[in-house]
Design an enzyme around this catalytic site. Structure first.
Site, PDB file in Angstrom:
ATOM      1  N   LYS A 129    -101.858 -22.841  10.053  1.00  0.00           N
ATOM      2  CA  LYS A 129    -102.920 -23.828   9.868  1.00  0.00           C
ATOM      3  C   LYS A 129    -104.302 -23.211  10.122  1.00  0.00           C
ATOM      4  CE  LYS A 129     -99.763 -27.215   9.668  1.00  0.00           C
ATOM      5  NZ  LYS A 129     -98.528 -26.464   9.931  1.00  0.00           N
ATOM      6  N   LYS A 164    -102.298 -33.461  12.072  1.00  0.00           N
ATOM      7  CA  LYS A 164    -101.044 -32.704  12.071  1.00  0.00           C
ATOM      8  C   LYS A 164    -101.022 -31.695  13.214  1.00  0.00           C
ATOM      9  CE  LYS A 164    -102.830 -29.758   8.306  1.00  0.00           C
ATOM     10  NZ  LYS A 164    -102.599 -29.327   6.898  1.00  0.00           N
ATOM     11  N   ARG A 214     -98.149 -24.655  -3.951  1.00  0.00           N
ATOM     12  CA  ARG A 214     -97.885 -23.381  -3.282  1.00  0.00           C
ATOM     13  C   ARG A 214     -98.172 -22.243  -4.258  1.00  0.00           C
ATOM     14  NH1 ARG A 214     -94.612 -21.739   0.745  1.00  0.00           N
ATOM     15  NH2 ARG A 214     -95.852 -23.255   1.913  1.00  0.00           N
ATOM     16  N   ARG A 229     -96.028 -29.425  -5.459  1.00  0.00           N
ATOM     17  CA  ARG A 229     -95.036 -30.272  -4.782  1.00  0.00           C
ATOM     18  C   ARG A 229     -95.595 -31.686  -4.733  1.00  0.00           C
ATOM     19  NH1 ARG A 229     -95.041 -26.184   0.082  1.00  0.00           N
ATOM     20  NH2 ARG A 229     -97.230 -26.343  -0.545  1.00  0.00           N
ATOM     21  N   ARG A 237     -97.141 -36.681   1.820  1.00  0.00           N
ATOM     22  CA  ARG A 237     -96.719 -35.288   2.003  1.00  0.00           C
ATOM     23  C   ARG A 237     -95.982 -34.824   0.754  1.00  0.00           C
ATOM     24  NH1 ARG A 237     -92.996 -35.835   7.085  1.00  0.00           N
ATOM     25  NH2 ARG A 237     -92.248 -37.528   5.745  1.00  0.00           N
ATOM     26  N   ASP A 277    -101.417 -22.830   0.334  1.00  0.00           N
ATOM     27  CA  ASP A 277    -101.215 -24.227  -0.030  1.00  0.00           C
ATOM     28  C   ASP A 277    -102.552 -24.793  -0.478  1.00  0.00           C
ATOM     29  OD1 ASP A 277     -98.575 -24.004   0.603  1.00  0.00           O
ATOM     30  OD2 ASP A 277     -98.713 -25.067   2.521  1.00  0.00           O
ATOM     31  N   GLU A 285    -103.560 -24.522   3.930  1.00  0.00           N
ATOM     32  CA  GLU A 285    -102.840 -23.625   4.824  1.00  0.00           C
ATOM     33  C   GLU A 285    -102.665 -22.272   4.143  1.00  0.00           C
ATOM     34  OE1 GLU A 285     -99.111 -25.084   6.304  1.00  0.00           O
ATOM     35  OE2 GLU A 285     -99.897 -27.093   6.723  1.00  0.00           O
ATOM     36  N   ASN A 287     -99.719 -19.520   4.560  1.00  0.00           N
ATOM     37  CA  ASN A 287     -98.423 -19.304   5.196  1.00  0.00           C
ATOM     38  C   ASN A 287     -98.058 -17.827   5.176  1.00  0.00           C
ATOM     39  OD1 ASN A 287     -97.130 -22.246   5.508  1.00  0.00           O
ATOM     40  ND2 ASN A 287     -98.333 -22.165   3.629  1.00  0.00           N
TER      41      ASN A 287
END
Length: 321
Positions: A129, A164, A214, A229, A237, A277, A285, A287
């Site tokens: 994050k 979050k 992503r 997504r 979400r 993301d 984000e 990752n």
């Protein structure tokens, strides 16, 4: 680098529990095995240190493209991690004390010349994050705090806010608080453990209805297709683990601009496999621990993303000599 087949270690969650049809680590293992490389399986608890050297209770692993029988494991043998050429660190978050200790131990193997993907220093520095916040011009307005007043003030300023935890994955612990602020106090109290834990608040991005995309980077270079997504009805979400639907799409001009902003730092840190993301115009984000979505993009686009990663690993080892 010699012409002998590479020895590849993988640190991962229990292989028997993975989801066969979409697991990214399995795609990596297939790609490595297809090259004639040997696979050696570890879980976090198999790592140990003795007299300054990192060891692992490794089991020889063979993987299969068979949903009813996707792996065979040999008997565990304790060996120095330095007997491996490369270690794929594929343990899923949370990035807790156990995860960090495993990364520290892998650092000892790195010092003996083993290539760890991703590098241990980057794993320690790049919280999923928080890493994105090094690029505030690429992010929606964000605050990180454990102070209820700071978090309430942010909600009052922006009205529509996502709260979050900093160490979750798969959409766990994400709350959408609308302008009326229903349950705001309870959400802050729970996520922050009554003011003891830092949490993140971000201005809500309405484009989430079109998907949380992503974008995968292999050795700093983007795969030309992302995976949007798309949230299920009534959800905010998009995570596949939260019921989202994965739809591959070509990268946009804005996506490429965002990638260009982060590429220098990703390359500087030696990160070989990264997942951005992106919602709308913003990175939410970055990752680096265990990025996923390889199988979904491959299935829809005919790509071989894990193969690209293995090629990059081979090049990196060649550069190391």
């Amino acid at each position: 680098m010699s012409d002998r087949p590479l020895k590849v270690g993988v640190v991962m969650d229990p292989i028997a529990d993975l989801t066969y049809k979409k697991d990214t680590s399995l795609a990596m293992l297939w790609a490595a095995q297809d090259r004639g490389w040997s696979l050696h399986y570890l879980e976090q608890q198999d790592l140990f240190l003795r007299e300054g050297r990192a060891f692992g209770r490794m089991r020889r692993l063979d993987v299969h493209r068979d949903p009813g029988h996707w792996f065979d494991l040999g008997e565990p043998e304790a060996e120095p991690l330095a007997t491996l050429d490369v270690i794929l660190m594929r343990k899923d978050p949370p990035v807790d004390g156990h995860f960090l200790n495993a990364v520290y131990l892998l650092g000892f193997a790195e010092r003996e010349g083993v290539l760890v993907v991703n590098p241990t220093q980057a794993l320690l520095e790049c919280n999923e994050k928080l890493f994105a916040q090094q690029f505030p011009h690429c992010c929606t307005p964000t605050v990180v705090s454990c102070d209820e007043r700071v978090l309430r003030d942010f909600h009052a300023e922006h009205g529509d806010v996502i709260f979050k935890p900093l160490d979750g994955m798969g959409g766990s612990g994400i709350f959408h608080v609308r302008p009326e602020g229903r349950n705001l106090g309870s959400i802050i109290e729970m996520l922050s453990d009554r003011g003891q834990r830092q949490i993140m608040a971000q201005r809500y991005i309405p484009e989430i209805s079109e998907g949380d995309t992503r974008i995968l980077l292999v050795d700093g270079e983007p795969v030309p297709y992302g995976l949007a997504r798309v949230p299920m009805a009534g959800e905010t979400r998009g995570n596949l683990a939260a019921g989202g639907t994965g739809v591959s799409r070509e990268l946009t001009a804005r996506d490429h601009w965002l990638i260009e902003q982060v590429q220098p730092v990703i390359r500087e840190k030696g990160l070989m496999f990264v997942g951005l993301d992106v919602i709308g115009d913003y990175i939410t984000e970055i990752n680096v621990t265990s990025p996923t979505c390889v199988r979904e993009i491959d299935d829809q686009r005919g790509t071989d993303i894990a193969g690209l990663l293995m090629d990059a690993i081979e090049r990196r080892l060649g550069e190391q000599g």
